[in-house]
Design an enzyme around this catalytic site. Structure first.
Site, mmCIF file in Angstrom:
data_model
loop_
_atom_site.group_PDB
_atom_site.id
_atom_site.type_symbol
_atom_site.label_atom_id
_atom_site.label_comp_id
_atom_site.label_asym_id
_atom_site.label_seq_id
_atom_site.Cartn_x
_atom_site.Cartn_y
_atom_site.Cartn_z
ATOM 1 N N ARG A 167 0.861 -1.170 0.000
ATOM 2 C CA ARG A 167 0.000 0.000 0.000
ATOM 3 C C ARG A 167 0.905 1.231 0.000
ATOM 4 O O ARG A 167 1.995 1.209 0.581
ATOM 5 C CB ARG A 167 -0.899 0.035 1.239
ATOM 6 C CG ARG A 167 -1.883 -1.126 1.350
ATOM 7 C CD ARG A 167 -2.701 -1.010 2.626
ATOM 8 N NE ARG A 167 -3.699 -2.062 2.704
ATOM 9 C CZ ARG A 167 -3.511 -3.250 3.269
ATOM 10 N NH1 ARG A 167 -2.328 -3.543 3.801
ATOM 11 N NH2 ARG A 167 -4.479 -4.145 3.305
ATOM 12 N N LYS A 224 -2.077 -2.074 7.657
ATOM 13 C CA LYS A 224 -3.444 -1.635 7.895
ATOM 14 C C LYS A 224 -4.047 -2.409 9.062
ATOM 15 O O LYS A 224 -3.841 -3.602 9.201
ATOM 16 C CB LYS A 224 -4.279 -1.865 6.621
ATOM 17 C CG LYS A 224 -5.672 -1.267 6.672
ATOM 18 C CD LYS A 224 -6.356 -1.417 5.333
ATOM 19 C CE LYS A 224 -7.742 -0.791 5.340
ATOM 20 N NZ LYS A 224 -8.410 -0.939 4.021
ATOM 21 N N HIS A 276 -2.075 2.358 -6.225
ATOM 22 C CA HIS A 276 -2.917 1.170 -6.047
ATOM 23 C C HIS A 276 -2.995 0.344 -7.326
ATOM 24 O O HIS A 276 -3.249 -0.867 -7.267
ATOM 25 C CB HIS A 276 -4.318 1.595 -5.605
ATOM 26 C CG HIS A 276 -4.891 0.712 -4.534
ATOM 27 N ND1 HIS A 276 -4.277 0.496 -3.318
ATOM 28 C CD2 HIS A 276 -6.032 -0.034 -4.499
ATOM 29 C CE1 HIS A 276 -5.003 -0.323 -2.588
ATOM 30 N NE2 HIS A 276 -6.065 -0.665 -3.273
ATOM 31 N N ARG A 332 -0.441 -2.182 -7.042
ATOM 32 C CA ARG A 332 -0.845 -3.206 -6.072
ATOM 33 C C ARG A 332 -1.784 -4.216 -6.729
ATOM 34 O O ARG A 332 -1.669 -5.422 -6.518
ATOM 35 C CB ARG A 332 -1.508 -2.521 -4.873
ATOM 36 C CG ARG A 332 -1.893 -3.450 -3.727
ATOM 37 C CD ARG A 332 -2.194 -2.612 -2.493
ATOM 38 N NE ARG A 332 -2.943 -3.329 -1.489
ATOM 39 C CZ ARG A 332 -2.422 -4.175 -0.602
ATOM 40 N NH1 ARG A 332 -1.119 -4.426 -0.632
ATOM 41 N NH2 ARG A 332 -3.179 -4.758 0.297
ATOM 42 N N HIS A 342 -4.427 -8.747 3.403
ATOM 43 C CA HIS A 342 -5.886 -8.678 3.356
ATOM 44 C C HIS A 342 -6.496 -9.562 4.435
ATOM 45 O O HIS A 342 -6.095 -10.716 4.591
ATOM 46 C CB HIS A 342 -6.411 -9.145 1.991
ATOM 47 C CG HIS A 342 -6.166 -8.165 0.898
ATOM 48 N ND1 HIS A 342 -6.021 -8.546 -0.426
ATOM 49 C CD2 HIS A 342 -6.038 -6.818 0.911
ATOM 50 C CE1 HIS A 342 -5.819 -7.470 -1.159
ATOM 51 N NE2 HIS A 342 -5.828 -6.418 -0.382
ATOM 52 N N TYR A 349 -8.822 -7.917 -6.410
ATOM 53 C CA TYR A 349 -7.615 -7.313 -6.951
ATOM 54 C C TYR A 349 -7.077 -8.092 -8.153
ATOM 55 O O TYR A 349 -6.322 -7.556 -8.953
ATOM 56 C CB TYR A 349 -6.522 -7.266 -5.882
ATOM 57 C CG TYR A 349 -6.632 -6.115 -4.915
ATOM 58 C CD1 TYR A 349 -7.844 -5.805 -4.300
ATOM 59 C CD2 TYR A 349 -5.526 -5.358 -4.587
ATOM 60 C CE1 TYR A 349 -7.941 -4.768 -3.403
ATOM 61 C CE2 TYR A 349 -5.612 -4.317 -3.684
ATOM 62 C CZ TYR A 349 -6.825 -4.025 -3.095
ATOM 63 O OH TYR A 349 -6.910 -2.996 -2.201
#
Length: 317
Positions: A164, A190, A257, A260, A283, A292
């Site tokens: 990220r 995150k 992103h 990513r 995740h 993704y």
């Protein structure tokens, strides 16, 4: 609520006091393990809701799901993408969950609201092919100037590790190390989760070239000329600049992103198991990792081919 009164303002009437809503929001955010980027987004989301309530002469502590619905429809009328509206409502909902715990409100009004539908199978992020990622890295190689080595290292970290942008910008020099022969990164991702990633040879080479110029002193790994931390906005501009120089269509709509997403797609395309890609990307939900993967509907990856091939191998000649 014993002990909480010293941490948060008194809930009843706090909206009427100057700065009361902001003070309460800061108390809520202080109780969450969030990145600075997420914290700032939540702060904006709650500010937007409270400002709208003020315009409607509405006390947020007495708002109902009908008021939340009206707010969501007002956002959509701007117009605003469904995913953005849903994200803003999620932030406000978390704020109300905090108020419920403090018994400032009897229930969370967002819980009964009509949230926009956002497909888990779709992402608005513009993707990149493996060839386009290679073109961006090649464009970074051609750069000259005082930030060229740093920029090359940043882009390589995003492309090779699928980080990220907040994770890349938040790295410190002390996050880089070695473990059982692997060059590693250790950082907090995150949700406040401790993360560990192995550097690819390319990322390690780009990092060493940059460190030869930067030095190994403590502080932000990716630093500005004044020693400050490189911010996400600078990385957004860098991605778009390199993509434009590489001649990639839609360069002005790309973001960190995008790299990513490309990482997830490439990993799945070469056969990396979904759970390994999920772990690498940090995740919590495998459905996010699947979203993704831009190539997940490619018929070349249909499992029926592998099953049929295995059956053929088992059959007598």
């Amino acid at each position: 609520m014993t002990g909480m009164s010293s941490l948060v303002p008194q809930p009843r009437g706090f909206i009427e006091k100057s700065g009361g809503a902001q003070e309460f929001t800061e108390a809520w955010l202080a109780n969450r393990r969030l990145s600075e980027h997420t914290r700032a987004a939540y702060r904006r989301d709650v500010h937007g809701w409270v400002s709208w309530c003020t315009e409607q002469n509405l006390d947020p502590l007495r708002a109902t799901f009908l008021d939340v619905n009206a707010y969501a429809r007002a956002l959509e009328a701007r117009p605003m993408a469904a995913a953005t509206v849903a994200r803003k409502m999620s932030g406000v909902s978390s704020w109300y969950d905090f108020l419920v715990k403090l018994q400032a409100v009897p229930a969370n009004p967002v819980s009964g609201a009509d949230r926009p539908y956002v497909s888990r199978d779709h992402s608005a992020t513009l993707g990149l092919t493996p060839g386009e990622v290679g073109d961006i890295l090649a464009a970074a190689d051609r750069q000259h100037g005082p930030t060229a080595l740093r920029d090359r290292a940043v882009i390589t970290f995003l492309a090779d590790l699928g980080l990220r942008v907040s994770e890349a910008c938040g790295l410190d020099a002390t996050d880089v190390g070695w473990e059982r022969g692997h060059r590693t990164l250790r950082f907090v991702g995150k949700g406040g989760r401790a993360r560990r990633r192995a550097l690819t040879p390319g990322a390690s080479t780009a990092l060493d070239a940059y460190l030869s110029e930067r030095g190994t002193h403590p502080g932000p790994l990716f630093a500005t000329a004044t020693g400050g931390r490189l911010d996400r906005h600078a990385v957004f501009r860098l991605v778009r600049k390199l993509a434009a120089e590489a001649g990639i269509p839609g360069a002005d709509r790309l973001s960190p992103h995008s790299l990513r997403h490309a990482f997830a797609t490439a990993a799945r395309d070469v056969g990396i198991p979904l759970e390994d890609v999920q772990d690498a990307m940090g995740h919590a939900d495998p459905r996010t990792t699947r979203r993704y993967d831009r190539d997940r509907h490619n018929l070349d990856r249909d499992p029926s081919y592998s099953i049929a091939a295995a059956r053929a191998r088992r059959s007598p000649a």
